[in-house]
Design an enzyme around this catalytic site. Structure first.
Site, PDB file in Angstrom:
ATOM      1  N   GLN A   1     -21.286  -1.765 100.605  1.00 46.17           N
ATOM      2  CA  GLN A   1     -20.120  -0.890 100.768  1.00 46.17           C
ATOM      3  C   GLN A   1     -19.588  -0.851 102.203  1.00 46.17           C
ATOM      4  O   GLN A   1     -18.654  -0.104 102.487  1.00 46.17           O
ATOM      5  CB  GLN A   1     -20.466   0.544 100.323  1.00 46.17           C
ATOM      6  CG  GLN A   1     -20.844   0.666  98.859  1.00 46.17           C
ATOM      7  CD  GLN A   1     -19.686   0.351  97.909  1.00 46.17           C
ATOM      8  OE1 GLN A   1     -18.516   0.342  98.310  1.00 46.17           O
ATOM      9  NE2 GLN A   1     -20.001   0.092  96.663  1.00 46.17           N
TER      10      GLN A   1
ATOM     11  N   HIS B   1     -28.615   2.875  96.188  1.00 42.84           N
ATOM     12  CA  HIS B   1     -28.235   2.315  94.891  1.00 42.84           C
ATOM     13  C   HIS B   1     -29.523   1.837  94.217  1.00 42.84           C
ATOM     14  O   HIS B   1     -30.466   1.451  94.894  1.00 42.84           O
ATOM     15  CB  HIS B   1     -27.293   1.137  95.170  1.00 42.84           C
ATOM     16  CG  HIS B   1     -26.647   0.543  93.966  1.00 42.84           C
ATOM     17  ND1 HIS B   1     -27.283  -0.353  93.139  1.00 42.84           N
ATOM     18  CD2 HIS B   1     -25.405   0.711  93.454  1.00 42.84           C
ATOM     19  CE1 HIS B   1     -26.457  -0.723  92.171  1.00 42.84           C
ATOM     20  NE2 HIS B   1     -25.304  -0.088  92.338  1.00 42.84           N
TER      21      HIS B   1
HETATM   22  N1  PMP Z   1     -25.722  -1.482  96.843  1.00 44.93           N
HETATM   23  C1  PMP Z   1     -24.657  -0.678  96.871  1.00 44.93           C
HETATM   24  C2  PMP Z   1     -24.553   0.359  97.940  1.00 44.93           C
HETATM   25  C3  PMP Z   1     -23.647  -0.839  95.923  1.00 44.93           C
HETATM   26  O1  PMP Z   1     -22.575  -0.041  95.948  1.00 44.93           O
HETATM   27  C4  PMP Z   1     -23.769  -1.857  94.948  1.00 44.93           C
HETATM   28  C5  PMP Z   1     -22.704  -2.072  93.882  1.00 44.93           C
HETATM   29  N2  PMP Z   1     -22.253  -0.913  93.269  1.00 44.93           N
HETATM   30  C6  PMP Z   1     -24.906  -2.653  94.974  1.00 44.93           C
HETATM   31  C7  PMP Z   1     -25.852  -2.451  95.934  1.00 44.93           C
HETATM   32  C8  PMP Z   1     -25.119  -3.749  93.973  1.00 44.93           C
HETATM   33  O2  PMP Z   1     -24.192  -4.781  94.156  1.00 44.93           O
HETATM   34  P1  PMP Z   1     -24.086  -5.991  93.108  1.00 44.93           P
HETATM   35  O3  PMP Z   1     -24.017  -5.361  91.753  1.00 44.93           O
HETATM   36  O4  PMP Z   1     -22.838  -6.681  93.501  1.00 44.93           O
HETATM   37  O5  PMP Z   1     -25.303  -6.824  93.287  1.00 44.93           O
END
Ligand code: PMP
Length: 404
Positions: free
Chosen positions: A202, A122
């Site tokens: 996740q 991500h």
């Molecule tokens: N890492 C992964 C694998 C995610 O799926 C997400 C959210 N889609 C995030 C990080 C970021 O999470 P947050 O926006 O809650 O900080």
């Protein structure tokens, strides 16, 4: 396996209709819905125990402090950390990774040093490292994947050099659903004396995570993806590592003493919690963790696996469909494209049928580049979803396909 209808009754929003159609909520990887228990905890926190925590001598402040620290103990137990000192509350996964990127690079990295990440990260596990790369001249090395969407461990092994300082990888991909073999990857990193950060955004909502068994130095997750409130998340770090790292932000609460000549920092975990913490959020997150524990992580994992198996089987029968992510071990995420139908068109038309899916690059543009696409449609499941909802998705996708 368990009474899904009874569980759904805990989530009032699932009974909503949109455009006069029953809501079919399949965007759980973005955020999960909240059970009554969690919302009531927030309400009762504000009505009954609201006062700024720590340092207070009055009744309410002591009660709020105890509730916040009890939440920390609940998270410790949930992750099986050794000590509550290893649990730091953050705003979420993103802030936790930024904290580690900043503090770790400060303490342990200089120009020419390397961080290993994977192609399926991500953006929140890429960009913080790129910011440090621009600041300090460190380099990113990227683990590629094979055509099924599994990381190439042979290449991973070859990426280590004497300049490797950290490995930072997702436990489960938010696009492909791939469950990465993080225990093995951590062991490989440790053979090289390299610590590991795992992005558990996740994984924590869907499987039992034991940080001692995994032996990760750092493990992070977001409350809102595990049925808790927005704005709260967790950084787990081994005590010896958190002790070693400098603070990320300065302010109240994170100090032992301040003078204009010299300031000393508070002990763990407060050193990393500058300012008034989200003590209502932490207690509601703990309530969410107790909620999933009351169903049982093993049962959740088994039920969601069954949903994914059913969805994959039914969706694969649709003409012209391409499913992205065919790993042997997968979380409850199904990314797909149908023929030449643009993912936005598919998402918007499914929405009119009451079906909520996510479309686009899912904050994983490097992964999209690797797949040679711009985006996907993503259905992601929770233990409150049903096979009937998957049938609705299949019927919806078929209907859109026929329209084109
Ligand atoms: N890492 C992964 C694998 C995610 O799926 C997400 C959210 N889609 C995030 C990080 C970021 O999470 P947050 O926006 O809650 O900080």
């Amino acid at each position: 396996m368990f009474d899904v209808q009874a569980i759904r009754a805990d989530f009032p929003i699932l009974a909503h209709t949109v455009y006069d159609k029953p809501l079919v909520y399949l965007d759980n990887a973005a955020t999960t819905q909240k059970p009554r228990q969690v919302v009531e905890k927030i309400e009762s926190g504000y009505y009954n125990v609201n006062a700024n925590i720590h340092r207070g001598v009055h009744f309410l402040s002591l009660a709020a402090t105890e509730a916040h620290e009890e939440a920390r103990r609940t998270v410790r137990r949930f992750l099986n950390a050794r000590s509550s000192n290893e649990i730091v509350f953050t705003r979420g996964t993103t802030e936790a990774i930024n904290l580690i990127a900043s503090s770790f690079a400060d303490e342990c990295m200089s120009a020419g040093d390397e961080v290993i990440v994977s192609v399926m990260e991500h953006h929140s596990n890429i960009v913080p490292w790129q910011i440090e790369a621009a600041r300090r001249g460190i380099a990113l090395k990227v683990i590629p994947m094979d055509e099924r969407g599994e990381l190439r461990l042979d290449v991973y092994r070859s990426l280590f050099s004497e300049r490797t300082r950290l490995v930072a990888v997702a436990h489960v991909s938010n696009v492909l659903g791939t469950i990465n073999p993080v225990k093995e990857m951590i062991a490989i990193a440790h053979e090289h004396g390299v610590p590991v950060l795992i992005d558990g955004a996740q994984s924590v909502p869907h499987m039992k995570v034991d940080v001692q068994d995994l032996d990760a130095e750092f493990y992070v997750f977001s409350g809102h993806k595990v049925y808790g409130p927005t704005g709260i998340g967790v950084l787990y770090g081994k005590e010896e590592w958190l002790d070693r790292l400098p603070p990320y932000q300065g302010g109240g609460e994170m100090i032992a003493s301040v003078s204009f000549e010299k300031t000393t920092f508070n002990e763990l975990p407060f050193k990393f919690e500058a300012g008034t913490p989200d003590y209502i959020g932490s207690t509601a997150l703990a309530e969410a963790l107790r909620y999933v524990e009351s169903i049982g992580m093993e049962r959740i994992a088994a039920y969601e696996e069954e949903l994914l198996r059913y969805a994959t089987e039914r969706m694969s029968a649709i003409e012209g469909i391409r499913v992205f992510g065919q790993a042997e071990r997968k979380g409850a995420v199904l990314s797909f494209l149908v023929g030449n139908i643009h993912h936005y068109d598919m998402g918007m038309l499914l929405d009119r049928l009451g079906i909520a899916v996510r479309t686009g690059h899912h904050c994983a543009q490097p992964l999209m580049h690797a797949l040679g696409i711009e985006g996907t449609v993503r259905a992601s499941f929770s233990f409150y979803n049903t096979k009937e909802e998957i049938d609705a998705l299949v019927a919806g996708v078929e209907r859109v396909r026929k329209m084109f």
